[in-house]
Design a protein around this motif. Structure first.
Motif, PDB file in Angstrom:
ATOM      1  N   ASP A  34       0.817  -1.207   0.000  1.00  0.00           N
ATOM      2  CA  ASP A  34       0.000   0.000   0.000  1.00  0.00           C
ATOM      3  C   ASP A  34       0.857   1.265   0.000  1.00  0.00           C
ATOM      4  OD1 ASP A  34       1.033  -0.200   2.511  1.00  0.00           O
ATOM      5  OD2 ASP A  34      -0.856   0.173   3.572  1.00  0.00           O
ATOM      6  N   ASP A  35       2.171   1.100  -0.119  1.00  0.00           N
ATOM      7  CA  ASP A  35       3.088   2.235  -0.184  1.00  0.00           C
ATOM      8  C   ASP A  35       3.307   2.615  -1.647  1.00  0.00           C
ATOM      9  OD1 ASP A  35       6.133   3.204  -0.497  1.00  0.00           O
ATOM     10  OD2 ASP A  35       5.388   3.760   1.513  1.00  0.00           O
ATOM     11  N   ARG A  36       2.939   3.829  -2.021  1.00  0.00           N
ATOM     12  CA  ARG A  36       3.002   4.232  -3.427  1.00  0.00           C
ATOM     13  C   ARG A  36       4.424   4.175  -3.976  1.00  0.00           C
ATOM     14  NH1 ARG A  36      -1.514   6.655  -5.707  1.00  0.00           N
ATOM     15  NH2 ARG A  36      -0.119   7.385  -7.361  1.00  0.00           N
ATOM     16  N   ASP A  37       5.388   4.640  -3.219  1.00  0.00           N
ATOM     17  CA  ASP A  37       6.759   4.651  -3.715  1.00  0.00           C
ATOM     18  C   ASP A  37       7.278   3.230  -3.940  1.00  0.00           C
ATOM     19  OD1 ASP A  37       6.797   7.419  -3.635  1.00  0.00           O
ATOM     20  OD2 ASP A  37       7.628   7.507  -1.610  1.00  0.00           O
ATOM     21  N   GLU A  38       6.996   2.359  -2.988  1.00  0.00           N
ATOM     22  CA  GLU A  38       7.435   0.968  -3.121  1.00  0.00           C
ATOM     23  C   GLU A  38       6.730   0.276  -4.282  1.00  0.00           C
ATOM     24  OE1 GLU A  38       7.651  -3.130  -0.403  1.00  0.00           O
ATOM     25  OE2 GLU A  38       6.915  -1.233   0.461  1.00  0.00           O
ATOM     26  N   LEU A  39       5.432   0.533  -4.404  1.00  0.00           N
ATOM     27  CA  LEU A  39       4.665  -0.081  -5.484  1.00  0.00           C
ATOM     28  C   LEU A  39       5.128   0.435  -6.848  1.00  0.00           C
ATOM     29  CD1 LEU A  39       2.365  -1.907  -6.326  1.00  0.00           C
ATOM     30  CD2 LEU A  39       0.764  -0.041  -5.831  1.00  0.00           C
ATOM     31  N   ARG A  40       5.451   1.707  -6.927  1.00  0.00           N
ATOM     32  CA  ARG A  40       5.941   2.282  -8.182  1.00  0.00           C
ATOM     33  C   ARG A  40       7.244   1.611  -8.605  1.00  0.00           C
ATOM     34  NH1 ARG A  40       6.619   6.840  -6.360  1.00  0.00           N
ATOM     35  NH2 ARG A  40       4.532   7.702  -6.736  1.00  0.00           N
ATOM     36  N   GLU A  41       8.137   1.388  -7.636  1.00  0.00           N
ATOM     37  CA  GLU A  41       9.414   0.737  -7.946  1.00  0.00           C
ATOM     38  C   GLU A  41       9.208  -0.708  -8.390  1.00  0.00           C
ATOM     39  OE1 GLU A  41      13.477   0.285  -8.424  1.00  0.00           O
ATOM     40  OE2 GLU A  41      12.278   2.115  -8.104  1.00  0.00           O
ATOM     41  N   GLN A  42       8.305  -1.410  -7.727  1.00  0.00           N
ATOM     42  CA  GLN A  42       8.050  -2.809  -8.086  1.00  0.00           C
ATOM     43  C   GLN A  42       7.479  -2.933  -9.495  1.00  0.00           C
ATOM     44  OE1 GLN A  42       5.495  -3.982  -4.882  1.00  0.00           O
ATOM     45  NE2 GLN A  42       7.184  -4.315  -3.447  1.00  0.00           N
ATOM     46  N   LEU A  43       6.541  -2.062  -9.842  1.00  0.00           N
ATOM     47  CA  LEU A  43       5.964  -2.092 -11.181  1.00  0.00           C
ATOM     48  C   LEU A  43       7.022  -1.765 -12.239  1.00  0.00           C
ATOM     49  CD1 LEU A  43       2.564  -0.314 -10.467  1.00  0.00           C
ATOM     50  CD2 LEU A  43       2.864  -2.699 -11.167  1.00  0.00           C
ATOM     51  N   ALA A  44       7.898  -0.815 -11.941  1.00  0.00           N
ATOM     52  CA  ALA A  44       8.957  -0.465 -12.880  1.00  0.00           C
ATOM     53  C   ALA A  44       9.905  -1.641 -13.097  1.00  0.00           C
ATOM     54  CB  ALA A  44       9.727   0.759 -12.367  1.00  0.00           C
ATOM     55  N   VAL A  45      10.207  -2.370 -12.017  1.00  0.00           N
ATOM     56  CA  VAL A  45      11.081  -3.538 -12.138  1.00  0.00           C
ATOM     57  C   VAL A  45      10.416  -4.627 -12.968  1.00  0.00           C
ATOM     58  CG1 VAL A  45      12.150  -5.422 -10.847  1.00  0.00           C
ATOM     59  CG2 VAL A  45      12.371  -3.071 -10.036  1.00  0.00           C
ATOM     60  N   LEU A  46       9.140  -4.894 -12.683  1.00  0.00           N
ATOM     61  CA  LEU A  46       8.435  -5.941 -13.426  1.00  0.00           C
ATOM     62  C   LEU A  46       8.388  -5.625 -14.910  1.00  0.00           C
ATOM     63  CD1 LEU A  46       6.746  -8.513 -13.518  1.00  0.00           C
ATOM     64  CD2 LEU A  46       4.724  -7.125 -13.035  1.00  0.00           C
ATOM     65  N   GLY A  47       8.211  -4.356 -15.237  1.00  0.00           N
ATOM     66  CA  GLY A  47       8.140  -3.994 -16.647  1.00  0.00           C
ATOM     67  C   GLY A  47       9.471  -4.010 -17.375  1.00  0.00           C
ATOM     68  N   SER A  48      10.570  -4.049 -16.605  1.00  0.00           N
ATOM     69  CA  SER A  48      11.893  -3.981 -17.235  1.00  0.00           C
ATOM     70  C   SER A  48      12.646  -5.301 -17.217  1.00  0.00           C
ATOM     71  CB  SER A  48      12.745  -2.909 -16.539  1.00  0.00           C
ATOM     72  OG  SER A  48      12.916  -3.215 -15.169  1.00  0.00           O
ATOM     73  N   ASP A  50      13.586  -9.244 -17.893  1.00  0.00           N
ATOM     74  CA  ASP A  50      13.435 -10.084 -19.073  1.00  0.00           C
ATOM     75  C   ASP A  50      12.198 -10.981 -18.913  1.00  0.00           C
ATOM     76  OD1 ASP A  50      13.983 -11.263 -21.503  1.00  0.00           O
ATOM     77  OD2 ASP A  50      15.287 -12.790 -20.625  1.00  0.00           O
ATOM     78  N   GLY A  51      11.302 -10.901 -19.850  1.00  0.00           N
ATOM     79  CA  GLY A  51      10.083 -11.712 -19.811  1.00  0.00           C
ATOM     80  C   GLY A  51       8.914 -11.051 -19.120  1.00  0.00           C
ATOM     81  N   GLY A  52       9.154  -9.954 -18.396  1.00  0.00           N
ATOM     82  CA  GLY A  52       8.071  -9.272 -17.704  1.00  0.00           C
ATOM     83  C   GLY A  52       7.329  -8.307 -18.619  1.00  0.00           C
ATOM     84  N   THR A  53       6.020  -8.306 -18.527  1.00  0.00           N
ATOM     85  CA  THR A  53       5.191  -7.442 -19.378  1.00  0.00           C
ATOM     86  C   THR A  53       4.041  -6.877 -18.563  1.00  0.00           C
ATOM     87  OG1 THR A  53       5.683  -8.797 -21.340  1.00  0.00           O
ATOM     88  CG2 THR A  53       3.807  -7.297 -21.486  1.00  0.00           C
ATOM     89  N   VAL A  54       3.788  -5.602 -18.765  1.00  0.00           N
ATOM     90  CA  VAL A  54       2.624  -4.952 -18.172  1.00  0.00           C
ATOM     91  C   VAL A  54       1.747  -4.467 -19.318  1.00  0.00           C
ATOM     92  CG1 VAL A  54       1.780  -3.117 -16.672  1.00  0.00           C
ATOM     93  CG2 VAL A  54       3.971  -4.233 -16.158  1.00  0.00           C
ATOM     94  N   LEU A  55       0.529  -4.976 -19.365  1.00  0.00           N
ATOM     95  CA  LEU A  55      -0.434  -4.543 -20.374  1.00  0.00           C
ATOM     96  C   LEU A  55      -1.456  -3.633 -19.709  1.00  0.00           C
ATOM     97  CD1 LEU A  55      -1.151  -7.949 -22.188  1.00  0.00           C
ATOM     98  CD2 LEU A  55       0.390  -6.126 -22.942  1.00  0.00           C
ATOM     99  N   VAL A  56      -1.852  -2.600 -20.424  1.00  0.00           N
ATOM    100  CA  VAL A  56      -2.889  -1.709 -19.909  1.00  0.00           C
ATOM    101  C   VAL A  56      -4.024  -1.650 -20.924  1.00  0.00           C
ATOM    102  CG1 VAL A  56      -1.336  -0.319 -18.508  1.00  0.00           C
ATOM    103  CG2 VAL A  56      -1.757   0.343 -20.886  1.00  0.00           C
ATOM    104  N   ALA A  57      -5.222  -1.508 -20.393  1.00  0.00           N
ATOM    105  CA  ALA A  57      -6.408  -1.303 -21.229  1.00  0.00           C
ATOM    106  C   ALA A  57      -6.877   0.124 -21.013  1.00  0.00           C
ATOM    107  CB  ALA A  57      -7.503  -2.287 -20.849  1.00  0.00           C
TER     108      ALA A  57
END
Length: 222
Positions: A34-48, A50-57
């Motif tokens: 629930d920490d925005r800064d931590e969540l932002r970093e985690q999403l950035a890592v997942l998107g970068s 190898d093999g990680g993908t974030v799709l948005v609608a």
């Protein structure tokens, strides 16, 4: 509606989506921080990674849903390549409009392009709506996950085209009109019943009067 890979400009919107999903879920702690800064970093890592993908609608340029997924394998224990769906979420106001279907279609095509023979999903406990959605698309239980063959998922997605949401609302209006029409008919029938009963009684009285013999026709004996 449009489904595409996320970009850096989507990061803040993705954080908002994840926090909304966390607040909606009964097991939000298992979904994300629930920490925005931590969540932002985690999403950035997942998107970068190898093999990680974030799709948005998106709909009307608004972020309406997301898919977090990873292409995995081959590895030490398996030579198979699979796509793992870590999270699938659609904002409540955009549900039942085919958005989840479109995101799964994009994920299945991603799996096909990566040579992944199966798609794994790990829906959170208690997410009955997502469980039903995945089951309808052919996902079967697999050791705490749900799995479906990529080819089977693509076939099911092609057949399971969701009906537009407005059809249900139109059908609901038609049902309401029909119920009101029947109610008016019942009320009209109840109002006519006393008049019909009165008319029937008057007819019976008139018949009884006409059936009597006139007093002048009576005979007397002496």
């Amino acid at each position: 509606m449009h489904v595409r890979p996320a970009t850096s400009s989507d990061l803040e919107g993705l954080v908002d989506l994840c926090l909304q999903a966390r607040a909606e879920s009964g097991v939000g702690r298992q979904l994300c921080s629930d920490d925005r800064d931590e969540l932002r970093e985690q999403l950035a890592v997942l998107g970068s990674v190898d093999g990680g993908t974030v799709l948005v609608a998106t709909s009307d340029d608004e972020l309406a849903g997301l898919v977090l997924c990873r292409t995995m394998g081959p590895g030490l224990m398996s030579r198979a390549v699979v796509l793992s769906l870590d999270a699938v979420y659609v904002r409540p106001q955009w549900r039942r409009r085919g958005l989840g279907h479109a995101m799964l279609q994009a994920a299945a095509e991603l799996a096909e392009d990566a040579g992944a023979g199966d798609v794994y999903a790990a829906p959170l406990p208690g997410s009955r709506g997502m469980q039903r959605f995945l089951a309808r698309l052919g996902f079967a239980p697999a050791g705490g996950h749900r799995v479906v063959a990529t080819s089977a998922l693509l076939r099911r997605l092609a057949l399971d085209v969701p009906a537009p949401a407005r059809r249900s609302s139109v059908r609901g209006i038609e049902d309401l009109i029909e119920r009101r029409r029947r109610a008016r008919q019942r009320v009209a029938g109840d109002d006519d019943a006393p008049r019909q009963a009165g008319a029937s009684m008057s007819m019976q009285v008139r018949r009884a009067v006409h059936s009597r013999r006139p007093s002048s026709s009576a005979t007397s004996t002496s």
